[in-house]
Design a protein around this motif. Structure first.
Motif, PDB file in Angstrom:
ATOM      1  N   UNK A 155       0.685  -1.237   0.092  1.00 47.34           N
ATOM      2  CA  UNK A 155      -0.044  -0.068   0.221  1.00 47.34           C
ATOM      3  C   UNK A 155       0.724   1.320  -0.044  1.00 47.34           C
ATOM      4  N   UNK A 156       2.135   1.239   0.231  1.00 44.26           N
ATOM      5  CA  UNK A 156       3.009   2.431   0.479  1.00 44.26           C
ATOM      6  C   UNK A 156       3.298   2.754  -1.034  1.00 44.26           C
ATOM      7  N   UNK A 157       3.117   1.946  -2.125  1.00 41.57           N
ATOM      8  CA  UNK A 157       3.294   2.184  -3.388  1.00 41.57           C
ATOM      9  C   UNK A 157       2.423   3.237  -3.938  1.00 41.57           C
ATOM     10  N   UNK A 158       1.158   3.337  -3.133  1.00 41.04           N
ATOM     11  CA  UNK A 158       0.092   4.150  -3.490  1.00 41.04           C
ATOM     12  C   UNK A 158      -0.531   3.866  -4.958  1.00 41.04           C
ATOM     13  N   UNK A 159      -0.435   2.674  -5.590  1.00 37.63           N
ATOM     14  CA  UNK A 159      -1.051   2.544  -6.729  1.00 37.63           C
ATOM     15  C   UNK A 159      -2.457   2.458  -6.559  1.00 37.63           C
ATOM     16  N   UNK A 160      -3.338   3.016  -7.481  1.00 35.89           N
ATOM     17  CA  UNK A 160      -4.913   2.871  -7.371  1.00 35.89           C
ATOM     18  C   UNK A 160      -5.609   2.032  -8.312  1.00 35.89           C
ATOM     19  N   UNK A 161      -4.796   1.675  -9.596  1.00 38.20           N
ATOM     20  CA  UNK A 161      -5.382   0.866 -10.362  1.00 38.20           C
ATOM     21  C   UNK A 161      -4.463  -0.237 -10.905  1.00 38.20           C
ATOM     22  N   UNK A 162      -4.933  -1.608 -10.647  1.00 38.99           N
ATOM     23  CA  UNK A 162      -4.123  -2.601 -11.341  1.00 38.99           C
ATOM     24  C   UNK A 162      -4.970  -3.308 -12.728  1.00 38.99           C
ATOM     25  N   UNK A 163      -4.055  -3.154 -13.720  1.00 40.74           N
ATOM     26  CA  UNK A 163      -4.727  -3.567 -14.988  1.00 40.74           C
ATOM     27  C   UNK A 163      -3.949  -5.168 -15.267  1.00 40.74           C
ATOM     28  N   UNK A 164      -4.647  -5.989 -15.200  1.00 38.84           N
ATOM     29  CA  UNK A 164      -3.999  -7.322 -15.515  1.00 38.84           C
ATOM     30  C   UNK A 164      -4.489  -8.060 -16.905  1.00 38.84           C
ATOM     31  N   UNK A 165      -3.541  -9.056 -17.220  1.00 37.89           N
ATOM     32  CA  UNK A 165      -4.040  -9.887 -18.290  1.00 37.89           C
ATOM     33  C   UNK A 165      -3.136 -11.054 -18.441  1.00 37.89           C
ATOM     34  N   UNK A 166      -3.117 -12.086 -19.251  1.00 37.97           N
ATOM     35  CA  UNK A 166      -2.075 -12.904 -19.481  1.00 37.97           C
ATOM     36  C   UNK A 166      -2.343 -14.094 -18.917  1.00 37.97           C
ATOM     37  N   UNK A 167      -3.364 -14.265 -17.974  1.00 41.72           N
ATOM     38  CA  UNK A 167      -3.595 -15.261 -16.940  1.00 41.72           C
ATOM     39  C   UNK A 167      -4.931 -15.375 -16.606  1.00 41.72           C
ATOM     40  N   UNK A 168      -5.494 -16.444 -16.443  1.00 40.98           N
ATOM     41  CA  UNK A 168      -6.867 -16.682 -16.101  1.00 40.98           C
ATOM     42  C   UNK A 168      -7.057 -16.428 -14.566  1.00 40.98           C
ATOM     43  N   UNK A 169      -8.261 -16.490 -14.052  1.00 39.90           N
ATOM     44  CA  UNK A 169      -8.449 -16.298 -12.459  1.00 39.90           C
ATOM     45  C   UNK A 169      -8.814 -15.158 -12.166  1.00 39.90           C
ATOM     46  N   UNK A 170      -8.913 -13.946 -12.770  1.00 43.25           N
ATOM     47  CA  UNK A 170      -9.309 -12.645 -12.075  1.00 43.25           C
ATOM     48  C   UNK A 170     -10.888 -12.539 -12.043  1.00 43.25           C
ATOM     49  N   UNK A 171     -11.680 -13.378 -12.528  1.00 45.40           N
ATOM     50  CA  UNK A 171     -12.945 -13.435 -12.406  1.00 45.40           C
ATOM     51  C   UNK A 171     -13.492 -14.028 -11.120  1.00 45.40           C
ATOM     52  N   UNK A 172     -12.467 -14.471 -10.404  1.00 45.65           N
ATOM     53  CA  UNK A 172     -12.697 -15.199  -8.949  1.00 45.65           C
ATOM     54  C   UNK A 172     -12.669 -14.088  -7.967  1.00 45.65           C
ATOM     55  N   UNK A 173     -13.905 -13.561  -7.550  1.00 39.09           N
ATOM     56  CA  UNK A 173     -14.140 -12.442  -6.461  1.00 39.09           C
ATOM     57  C   UNK A 173     -13.091 -12.644  -5.246  1.00 39.09           C
ATOM     58  N   UNK A 174     -12.953 -13.900  -4.955  1.00 38.38           N
ATOM     59  CA  UNK A 174     -11.844 -14.037  -3.636  1.00 38.38           C
ATOM     60  C   UNK A 174     -10.386 -13.426  -3.898  1.00 38.38           C
ATOM     61  N   UNK A 175     -10.027 -13.799  -5.296  1.00 31.16           N
ATOM     62  CA  UNK A 175      -8.590 -13.514  -5.543  1.00 31.16           C
ATOM     63  C   UNK A 175      -8.922 -11.742  -5.728  1.00 31.16           C
ATOM     64  N   UNK A 176      -9.745 -11.155  -6.449  1.00 33.34           N
ATOM     65  CA  UNK A 176      -9.847  -9.875  -6.724  1.00 33.34           C
ATOM     66  C   UNK A 176      -9.916  -9.223  -5.272  1.00 33.34           C
TER      67      UNK A 176
END
Length: 448
Positions: free
Chosen positions: A214-235
């Protein structure tokens, strides 16, 4: 076609006229595009002139397209071996090729990919819609951490981020410590990478005293290349740890379009952003028949180019299995149909008559973040079918070895409940598996 025209940062759409077009009007647009594309393919592509000889003198419509044979990736590999480097499915001359890439080679030997200048413009335009829907704006500084070495995810996706208007920092992969320093020094607020890469950044952060995600203060992560991000637990887990919004903004295939779909803020599903560039079909993998794109349909995604000049493809089997989750307009007015990627037919394996996708196993493992880091490997020996899912799972950070047997039993139960197959889990210590900037391979195959 001006891809870089100014958009107010508060605008809902990058391309409002198309993004809000009713689906019947989208289909009418596709029909007109396909009429021109079919004339182009049958006159310019030696590969399809031969492959589709039975239909070459007929006016094939998008409805009758279902009568044509599929195009397989192995056919393209053979075509390129016989007519290097682009293959005889290329439909333009060398003078029209403005950029050359290759596929990542995840599912076999890499393909050489050529794009005309106009092809590249449409790739950027469709992809930028996805990035904008995911929340990227001209006021953002986004560091792009995918491999720039010929893979389309590098430079091509860089142009997509620029087409959305953002300030792009072309970092690539490697030297994670410098990446952390750059994020802090340059005030970078967004990152584009694989979902696995934050795990590597976390590993390096642990070596820095007093600096956390959290110290990096990133506000948006744009991901691709792998499956799994439709998993609400991981998100949810990633958002809690990093403090950024997590978006799967980058679903696509290099040989079709770098980005076909992505998430937005009101759904975990993917929106198909490219219907004016690619015609999508969903087929039953068993019967190979076209299925209607309506809520609840499950099948393999098949794609046909509507505008491609350099290497146009007709009925290309992506091997991605999708579930259609909606075709009604979303609350933001976007009319793109929605879907989830639930596996790949070429990754699927059979356990006692049950077809299993690694992505489904991954969802089960990632639903228990107190037991596992989410990293695992499925071990397949021989050609199958298999009696059980043999796998190695990495323990959660700080978990003592005496808790491993109970953790393994709970993970096995979660897999059985979600997948319907028995799993035998062997636990290994936290950070047993290497973190990577690229795609993570979830299966290890032993042919013996």
């Amino acid at each position: 076609m001006d891809l870089h025209s100014a958009r107010p940062s508060s605008a809902v759409y990058l391309d409002e006229q198309f993004e809000t077009l009713p689906l019947p009007d989208v289909r009418a647009l596709q029909d007109g595009l396909w009429t021109r594309q079919w004339d182009y393919i049958r006159s310019m592509s030696a590969f399809y002139h031969s492959k589709l000889a039975k239909w070459i003198d007929h006016e094939v419509t998008l409805d009758s397209l279902a009568e044509l044979p599929f195009t397989e990736k192995d056919e393209l590999r053979v075509s390129q071996e016989n007519a290097s480097p682009y293959g005889d499915y290329a439909a333009c001359g060398e003078a029209s090729v403005s950029r050359l890439h290759k596929t990542s080679g995840t599912t076999g030997s890499p393909l050489i990919l050529g794009n005309s200048a106009r092809d590249s413009q449409w790739v950027a335009r469709a992809g930028a819609r996805s990035m904008w829907a995911a929340g990227l704006r001209p006021t953002d500084r986004v560091v792009h951490c995918l491999n720039y070495c010929m893979w389309t995810g590098g430079f091509t996706d860089h142009t997509i981020l620029e087409a959305a208007g953002a300030t792009v920092i072309p970092f690539g992969v490697g030297n994670t410590r410098l990446l952390i320093d750059s994020i802090l020094r340059l005030g970078i607020n967004a990152i584009s990478c694989t979902p696995s890469y934050p795990g590597l950044i976390e590993q390096v952060l642990r070596e820095l005293d007093g600096v956390g995600p959290r110290d990096l203060k990133l506000t948006l992560g744009l991901f691709g290349g792998e499956a799994g991000l439709d998993n609400p637990d991981l998100r949810a887990s990633m958002e809690e740890k990093w403090g950024f919004k997590v978006r799967n903004a980058n679903f696509g295939l290099s040989e079709i379009l770098s980005i076909l779909g992505g998430q937005t803020d009101w759904t975990n599903d993917l929106l198909f952003h490219a219907s004016d560039v690619v015609f999508a079909e969903v087929i039953d993998p068993a019967t190979l028949q076209r299925l209607p794109i309506i809520e609840g349909t499950v099948g393999e995604l098949v794609c046909t180019h509507l505008r491609k000049e350099c290497q146009p493809l007709v009925r290309y089997r992506t091997r991605d299995v999708v579930t259609v989750t909606g075709t009604d307009p979303g609350p933001d007015g976007r009319t793109a149909w929605r879907f989830r990627v639930t596996g790949r037919t070429d990754d699927m394996f059979n356990v006692r008559g049950v077809n299993v996708f690694p992505s489904a196993v991954r969802v089960a493992v990632e639903s228990l973040p107190h037991l596992s880091s989410g990293m695992f490997r499925i071990m397949l020996k021989g050609d199958g079918p298999y009696d059980r899912i043999a796998m190695t799972v990495e323990a959660a950070e700080g978990m003592s070895a005496d808790r491993w047997p109970d953790a393994a039993a709970e993970i096995e139960a979660a897999i059985r409940a979600r997948v319907g197959s028995t799993a035998i889990v062997t636990m290994v210590p936290f950070e047993h598996f290497p973190r990577t900037e690229g795609k993570t391979r979830w299966i290890e195959r032993n042919p013996k």
